[in-house]
Design a protein around this motif. Structure first.
Motif, short mmCIF file in Angstrom:
data_model
loop_
_atom_site.label_atom_id
_atom_site.label_comp_id
_atom_site.label_asym_id
_atom_site.label_seq_id
_atom_site.Cartn_x
_atom_site.Cartn_y
_atom_site.Cartn_z
N ALA A 95 0.84 -1.19 0.00
CA ALA A 95 0.00 0.00 0.00
C ALA A 95 0.87 1.24 0.00
CB ALA A 95 -0.88 0.00 1.25
N ALA A 96 0.40 2.25 -0.67
CA ALA A 96 1.09 3.54 -0.62
C ALA A 96 0.79 4.15 0.73
CB ALA A 96 0.59 4.44 -1.74
N ALA A 97 1.82 4.66 1.39
CA ALA A 97 1.62 5.26 2.70
C ALA A 97 0.58 6.36 2.59
CB ALA A 97 2.94 5.81 3.22
N GLY A 98 -0.31 6.41 3.53
CA GLY A 98 -1.31 7.44 3.56
C GLY A 98 -2.64 7.06 2.92
N SER A 99 -2.74 5.93 2.23
CA SER A 99 -3.97 5.62 1.51
C SER A 99 -4.68 4.36 1.96
CB SER A 99 -3.68 5.52 0.02
OG SER A 99 -2.81 4.44 -0.23
N ASN A 100 -3.98 3.35 2.42
CA ASN A 100 -4.64 2.10 2.82
C ASN A 100 -3.88 1.47 3.99
OD1 ASN A 100 -6.49 0.00 2.79
ND2 ASN A 100 -5.26 -1.23 1.42
N GLY A 101 -3.73 2.21 5.04
CA GLY A 101 -2.96 1.76 6.18
C GLY A 101 -1.72 2.61 6.32
N GLN A 102 -1.07 2.49 7.47
CA GLN A 102 0.07 3.36 7.77
C GLN A 102 1.25 2.55 8.29
OE1 GLN A 102 -0.61 6.49 6.91
NE2 GLN A 102 -2.63 5.64 6.50
N ILE B 70 4.16 -5.87 17.36
CA ILE B 70 2.89 -5.30 16.92
C ILE B 70 2.04 -6.43 16.35
CG2 ILE B 70 1.77 -3.61 15.41
CD1 ILE B 70 4.37 -2.02 15.46
N LYS B 71 0.79 -6.48 16.79
CA LYS B 71 -0.17 -7.49 16.33
C LYS B 71 -1.41 -6.76 15.85
CE LYS B 71 1.15 -10.70 20.01
NZ LYS B 71 0.64 -11.50 21.14
N GLY B 72 -1.82 -7.07 14.62
CA GLY B 72 -3.02 -6.42 14.11
C GLY B 72 -3.24 -6.70 12.65
N THR B 73 -4.03 -5.86 12.02
CA THR B 73 -4.42 -6.04 10.63
C THR B 73 -3.54 -5.22 9.70
OG1 THR B 73 -6.69 -6.34 11.38
CG2 THR B 73 -6.39 -5.90 9.05
N ASN B 74 -3.10 -5.85 8.60
CA ASN B 74 -2.27 -5.13 7.63
C ASN B 74 -3.15 -4.51 6.55
OD1 ASN B 74 -2.92 -7.17 5.77
ND2 ASN B 74 -0.87 -8.02 5.71
N GLN B 75 -2.51 -3.90 5.55
CA GLN B 75 -3.24 -3.20 4.49
C GLN B 75 -4.12 -4.12 3.65
OE1 GLN B 75 -0.01 -3.97 4.33
NE2 GLN B 75 0.57 -4.48 2.25
N ASN B 76 -3.88 -5.43 3.71
CA ASN B 76 -4.67 -6.39 2.95
C ASN B 76 -5.78 -7.03 3.78
OD1 ASN B 76 -3.07 -6.02 0.62
ND2 ASN B 76 -1.53 -7.39 1.45
N GLY B 77 -5.96 -6.54 5.01
CA GLY B 77 -6.99 -7.08 5.88
C GLY B 77 -6.60 -8.38 6.56
N GLN B 78 -5.32 -8.75 6.53
CA GLN B 78 -4.85 -9.99 7.15
C GLN B 78 -4.29 -9.70 8.53
OE1 GLN B 78 -2.00 -10.57 4.05
NE2 GLN B 78 -3.18 -12.22 3.11
N TYR B 79 -4.52 -10.61 9.47
CA TYR B 79 -3.93 -10.50 10.81
C TYR B 79 -2.45 -10.89 10.71
CZ TYR B 79 -2.79 -11.27 15.68
OH TYR B 79 -2.19 -11.22 16.90
N VAL B 80 -1.57 -10.02 11.22
CA VAL B 80 -0.14 -10.29 11.19
C VAL B 80 0.49 -9.85 12.50
CG1 VAL B 80 0.13 -10.15 8.67
CG2 VAL B 80 0.29 -8.08 10.03
N GLU B 81 1.66 -10.41 12.78
CA GLU B 81 2.47 -10.01 13.92
C GLU B 81 3.88 -9.74 13.43
OE1 GLU B 81 2.57 -12.87 17.07
OE2 GLU B 81 0.41 -13.15 17.07
N ALA B 82 4.53 -8.73 14.03
CA ALA B 82 5.91 -8.43 13.65
C ALA B 82 6.64 -7.85 14.84
CB ALA B 82 5.94 -7.45 12.48
N CYS B 83 7.93 -8.14 14.91
CA CYS B 83 8.80 -7.61 15.95
C CYS B 83 9.78 -6.63 15.30
CB CYS B 83 9.58 -8.75 16.61
SG CYS B 83 10.76 -8.16 17.85
N PHE B 84 9.96 -5.49 15.95
CA PHE B 84 10.87 -4.46 15.46
C PHE B 84 11.83 -4.06 16.58
CE2 PHE B 84 6.85 -4.02 13.28
CZ PHE B 84 7.22 -3.92 11.95
#
Length: 128
Positions: A36-43, A59-73
């Motif tokens: 997704a382009a920043a600012g249009s379909n998720g951030q 971070i656990k939640g929904t990505n720009q494609n509507g899928q549940y994902v988890e990521a560590c930063f």
């Protein structure tokens, strides 16, 4: 001494090349949704470590494609731009006092944050 080569192209050939380029461009757009382009379909998230002791966040939640994902930063700085991941809607953020979201490290639950689908900047600010 300079060598210069001049190539002449017929109008018909130029038209064919232009048509091929337009077709490839159209196929690239139709080929599927990329990131997704920043600012249009998720951030993407700009995480500010207001505590001064958070070295990674999960971070656990929904990505720009509507899928549940988890990521560590890893968050080695006070201000961290968590690039390459787009989020939208409610996400849960947990902070760790060690890198790599290390199990057994002190955990600082930062909480649930709602990431807007549209935003004026490239990163949505989150503080914890």
């Amino acid at each position: 001494m300079s060598h210069r080569t001049t190539t002449t192209t017929s109008p018909l050939r130029r038209l064919g090349v232009a048509a091929a380029a337009a077709t490839l461009g159209g196929l690239a757009v139709m080929g599927g949704a990329g990131p997704a382009a920043a600012g249009s379909n998720g951030q993407q998230i700009a995480f500010h470590d207001s505590r001064g002791n958070i070295y990674s966040v999960k971070i656990k939640g929904t990505n720009q494609n509507g899928q549940y994902v988890e990521a560590c930063f890893n968050t080695n700085n006070t201000d961290n731009y968590l690039s390459g991941w787009w989020w939208k809607g409610p996400v849960n953020i947990t902070g760790y006092t060690a890198g790599e979201c290390t199990y057994g490290a002190t955990i600082a639950y930062i909480g649930e944050v709602t990431i807007p689908t549209q935003y004026s900047g490239d990163y949505f600010p989150v503080s914890g």
